[in-house]
Design an enzyme around this catalytic site. Structure first.
Site, PDB file in Angstrom:
ATOM      1  N   LYS A 214     -10.048   5.935 -59.514  1.00 20.33           N
ATOM      2  CA  LYS A 214     -11.096   5.488 -58.594  1.00 20.33           C
ATOM      3  C   LYS A 214     -12.200   6.531 -58.389  1.00 20.33           C
ATOM      4  O   LYS A 214     -12.076   7.690 -58.788  1.00 20.33           O
ATOM      5  CB  LYS A 214     -10.486   5.075 -57.255  1.00 20.33           C
ATOM      6  CG  LYS A 214      -9.753   3.733 -57.341  1.00 20.33           C
ATOM      7  CD  LYS A 214      -9.296   3.247 -55.983  1.00 20.33           C
ATOM      8  CE  LYS A 214      -8.683   1.845 -56.090  1.00 20.33           C
ATOM      9  NZ  LYS A 214      -8.190   1.363 -54.780  1.00 20.33           N
ATOM     10  N   ARG A 248      -0.015   2.150 -57.236  1.00 24.43           N
ATOM     11  CA  ARG A 248      -0.597   1.132 -58.125  1.00 24.43           C
ATOM     12  C   ARG A 248      -1.467   1.861 -59.137  1.00 24.43           C
ATOM     13  O   ARG A 248      -2.468   2.476 -58.758  1.00 24.43           O
ATOM     14  CB  ARG A 248      -1.407   0.131 -57.310  1.00 24.43           C
ATOM     15  CG  ARG A 248      -2.071  -0.980 -58.119  1.00 24.43           C
ATOM     16  CD  ARG A 248      -2.846  -1.920 -57.204  1.00 24.43           C
ATOM     17  NE  ARG A 248      -3.489  -2.984 -57.946  1.00 24.43           N
ATOM     18  CZ  ARG A 248      -4.706  -2.899 -58.496  1.00 24.43           C
ATOM     19  NH1 ARG A 248      -5.405  -1.767 -58.375  1.00 24.43           N
ATOM     20  NH2 ARG A 248      -5.216  -3.918 -59.160  1.00 24.43           N
TER      21      ARG A 248
END
Length: 268
Positions: A214, A248
């Site tokens: 991210k 995740r």
């Protein structure tokens, strides 16, 4: 807790949710797995590398993403979910916040609903989760970043998600919480919520940390998406040490190895 036919320990273990984006435009791997046969080969690889859950997403949620119709999202995720359930003995999650998509996915065999709006976008998702006896992952998100005090407001937001789930009939032992790294937060807030994710754990539910590749990592290290594995691994270890039950991730093999090594040290 039980997800599908598998039991997961609430604490003391960290499990891997492998990301399967069947989308053409996801920020990291858009277009790589958007054909059913290719997606299944990737699932096989993730299972071999140590994934405990497969998370199927049919709509990109990256900043500036294009919202697609329910019908298109269903056409992307349902065939893949059906094939995974037919060919692999692994729980399957559907990454959606839309009632129609949620229902179609649950009918296709999905075991967990991963809602980036924490049931706040479409309350029918909560009702369907309860109806089908599925597990859920409720992520922190909001339409603005007007925080009076970030962590105080963040915790209040998460309690609201839990209240919605309970009101719809979702059992406590079916709820996972996600701090929502990368959503409605600036860089400093993303770092802060990752460092203090143990505050969320105090609510009494398993927590999933989703930082894989991210922007928090890219901005901190000044690296493009395809060079963020080491940064992701650092956050995985921090999440484990803070008590997270799930991560995740895109890179299952690398995260599995670092989790096993960290667990060996932490339990010695």
């Amino acid at each position: 807790m039980k997800i599908g036919n598998r039991k997961f320990e609430k604490s003391g273990k960290c499990y891997i949710m492998g990301i399967l984006n069947v989308t053409p435009d996801s920020f990291s791997d858009g277009g790589k797995w958007d054909k059913v046969d290719v997606a299944l080969r990737h699932v096989e690889e993730m299972v071999r590398d140590g994934a405990d859950i497969i998370d199927v997403g049919g709509e990109s949620t990256r900043p500036g993403h294009t919202v697609i119709s329910d019908e298109e999202e269903i056409s992307r995720v349902v065939p893949v979910i059906e094939k995974i359930k037919a060919n692999f003995d692994i729980p399957v999650s559907v990454d959606t916040y839309k009632g129609n998509v949620c229902e179609a996915a649950l009918m296709a065999g999905a075991d967990l609903v991963n809602d980036i709006w924490g049931f706040k976008h479409d309350r029918r998702v909560a009702e369907l989760t309860a109806k089908y006896g599925a597990a859920c992952c409720l992520m922190h998100n909001r339409k603005n970043t007007d925080y009076s005090d970030f962590m105080t407001d963040f915790m209040a937001d998460m309690r609201e998600c839990v209240d919605i789930a309970r009101a719809a009939g979702v059992a406590d032992d079916k709820i996972i919480l996600d701090p929502g790294v990368g959503f409605a937060k600036n860089l400093e807030q993303n770092l802060q919520v990752t460092n203090h994710v143990d505050e969320l754990i105090k609510l009494g539910f398993p927590v999933l940390l989703g930082t894989s590749r991210k922007s928090m990592i890219g901005l901190t290290l000044d690296l493009p998406v395809d060079q963020r594995v080491e940064g992701t691994l650092a956050t995985t270890v921090i999440g484990m040490m803070r008590g997270c039950s799930f991560v995740r991730v895109h890179d299952v093999k690398e995260n599995k190895r670092i989790i096993e090594m960290s667990e060996a040290v932490l339990t010695s």
